[in-house]
Design an enzyme around this catalytic site. Structure first.
Site, PDB file in Angstrom:
ATOM      1  CG  ASP A 126      -0.407   0.063   2.518  1.00  0.00           C
ATOM      2  OD1 ASP A 126       0.800   0.407   2.612  1.00  0.00           O
ATOM      3  OD2 ASP A 126      -1.115  -0.209   3.505  1.00  0.00           O
ATOM      4  CB  ILE A 127       0.063   4.632  -1.201  1.00  0.00           C
ATOM      5  CG1 ILE A 127      -0.292   4.035  -2.574  1.00  0.00           C
ATOM      6  CG2 ILE A 127       0.773   5.967  -1.372  1.00  0.00           C
ATOM      7  CD1 ILE A 127      -1.269   4.860  -3.358  1.00  0.00           C
ATOM      8  CD  GLU A 179      -4.366   3.676   2.232  1.00  0.00           C
ATOM      9  OE1 GLU A 179      -3.897   3.943   3.338  1.00  0.00           O
ATOM     10  OE2 GLU A 179      -5.586   3.749   1.986  1.00  0.00           O
TER      11      GLU A 179
END
Length: 467
Positions: free
Chosen positions: A340-341, A383
């Site tokens: 994920d970001i 995300e």
């Protein structure tokens, strides 16, 4: 005026010479392995890591020796490769290009297309050779399935042909309309069902040409096909089956399925035409086809993330179950990559959710470049993303994960016409264990590895150990 060399080509060639990353990108992205061979000391040969990972081996445990690959190549194919090598050395115009079989570490066969070029010294003598590999196993397996399907179709076709060789009594009693036609298309004989189909008494039908029942716009095309079918030089199928537009005796349109079969007689060849009215069937098929297309669109929407257009969590769960079951049943490798970001909330807070959506879409397009055809790429959270990687061991999954981290870190994400931002991702990977009875433990290990990457500072990969 002679054509000048393009400046971009010159620039790219310079970059390749100056920046090793450019060469690494080209060889990793465009090939499934590269090799460089010392022809003066033939046992010395550098093989890129990608070649060994395609065959299931750990590159760090392989020496750069020609004997390493010669021991696992099919020996008949090795002989072919050596013969082509000698021909290529003797004549540079003879390509060094062949398809060979290797034995995967798990015992399976891997098809590799091997291409190369000899490099000559100042005396025009071969002293080095550069080559690339391409894994064509999936293509070879598809070809095999295609050949099997053709055999089945041929067998079914032969059965239909025999079934349509009816006797005179069956001609009269058949449930479909039957016409006997001469080489000019004249109707020699019609059965009761033909009378009903064409709304014309049998004695009148037997005075007509079949082409008098054809729409004018189709006449020339149908006549040409009929003449070709009767041509002694005709080499196509003896059984002719088509759906055609035609008219009844009163000029009303019909959609029919007609089967022609040539029958040799003492007076020459005639054609037996078996005709079925499929007007209602065609209308129903079109309606069902439209409904099927709509259902497929709805099904695709149900399995896709509306923002990024990749698979959603629902499809991810389904594919995890399917790939886990296949891997267990066939004792195959399976890995899961979760990422994920980093600090994505800050992106939304500082720039707004519209910019956050742009980042998600750009990230998706970037990662798609590394996803193989057999992988499943899905958005499983706001995300958070996942890649299900079948036939992939821990080392190969780590290689993919590290590339994702590297490419994301250096990629500029455009948020408007004037501004770009940089983002990083944290990645966790895990591979299937023999003790995993379901896919949940695999997911949990990858998830723990992801959070470990975040705890250790983000912008990195963590590989799960078995807990």
């Amino acid at each position: 005026m002679p054509r000048s060399e393009n400046y971009l080509k010159k620039e790219l060639y310079s970059l390749i010479k100056e920046d090793a990353k450019i060469f690494e990108f080209l060889q990793s992205g465009a090939t499934d392995g590269m090799w460089y061979w010392d022809l003066e000391q033939p046992e010395n040969e550098w093989m890129s890591d990608r070649f060994w990972t395609e065959l299931g081996y750990d590159p760090t445990k392989k020496s750069h020796r020609a004997s390493e690959w010669q021991d696992i190549i099919n020996q008949d194919d090795l002989q072919l490769a050596l013969e082509n090598f000698q021909k290529h050395c003797d004549d540079p115009n003879h390509p060094y290009d062949q398809e060979v079989r290797y034995r995967h570490k798990d015992g399976s066969t891997v098809w590799i297309r091997c291409r190369g070029i000899v490099i000559r010294n100042s005396n025009n003598q071969p002293y080095r050779m550069l080559g690339v590999h391409s894994n064509i196993t999936a293509l070879k397996e598809s070809e095999a399935r295609y050949r099997t399907s053709l055999k089945k179709i041929d067998h079914a076709y032969a059965s239909v042909k025999l079934a349509l060789e009816e006797s005179e009594r069956l001609f009269e009693m058949a449930p479909d309309a039957n016409l006997k036609l001469d080489v000019r298309g004249n109707i020699i004989k019609a059965n009761q069902q033909a009378e009903e189909l064409f709304a014309c008494p049998r004695n009148k039908l037997e005075q007509l040409s079949v082409f008098s029942l054809v729409p004018l716009a189709k006449l020339e095309k149908y006549q040409q096909a009929f003449r070709q079918y009767f041509d002694p030089c005709y080499t196509g199928d003896s059984l002719f089956k088509k759906s055609l537009a035609i008219l009844d005796y009163a000029g009303r349109p019909l959609t029919i399925e007609v089967t022609l079969n040539l029958i040799p007689t003492r007076a020459g060849k005639i054609a037996l035409a078996t005709i079925r009215d499929i007007s209602e069937k065609e209308a129903l098929i079109q309606s069902l086809q439209h409904q099927l297309e709509e259902n497929q669109k709805l099904h695709a929407l149900a399995l896709s993330d509306p923002l990024t257009k990749i698979f959603n969590k629902r499809h991810f769960n389904n594919m995890m179950l399917e790939e886990h079951n296949k891997a267990v049943r066939h004792q195959q490798r399976l890995s899961l990559i979760l990422f994920d970001i980093d600090h994505f909330k800050a992106v939304n807070d500082n720039y707004g959710h519209d910019v956050g959506d742009k980042v998600l879409m750009q990230l998706t397009l970037l990662i798609k470049q590394f996803v193989r055809e057999e992988d499943t790429f899905a958005r499983v959270g706001g995300e958070e993303f996942a890649i299900i990687a079948p036939f992939t061991n821990t080392d190969a999954a780590l290689t993919i994960a590290e590339r994702i981290v590297e490419e994301c870190a250096k990629h500029p994400f455009v948020i408007n016409d004037q501004q770009q931002i940089n983002i990083t991702v944290s990645v966790g990977t895990a591979s299937l264990s023999s003790t995993d009875k379901t896919w949940s433990p695999l997911f949990e290990r990858a998830d723990k590895a992801l959070y470990q990457a975040k705890r250790l500072g983000r912008d990195q990969v963590q590989v799960s150990a078995l807990f």
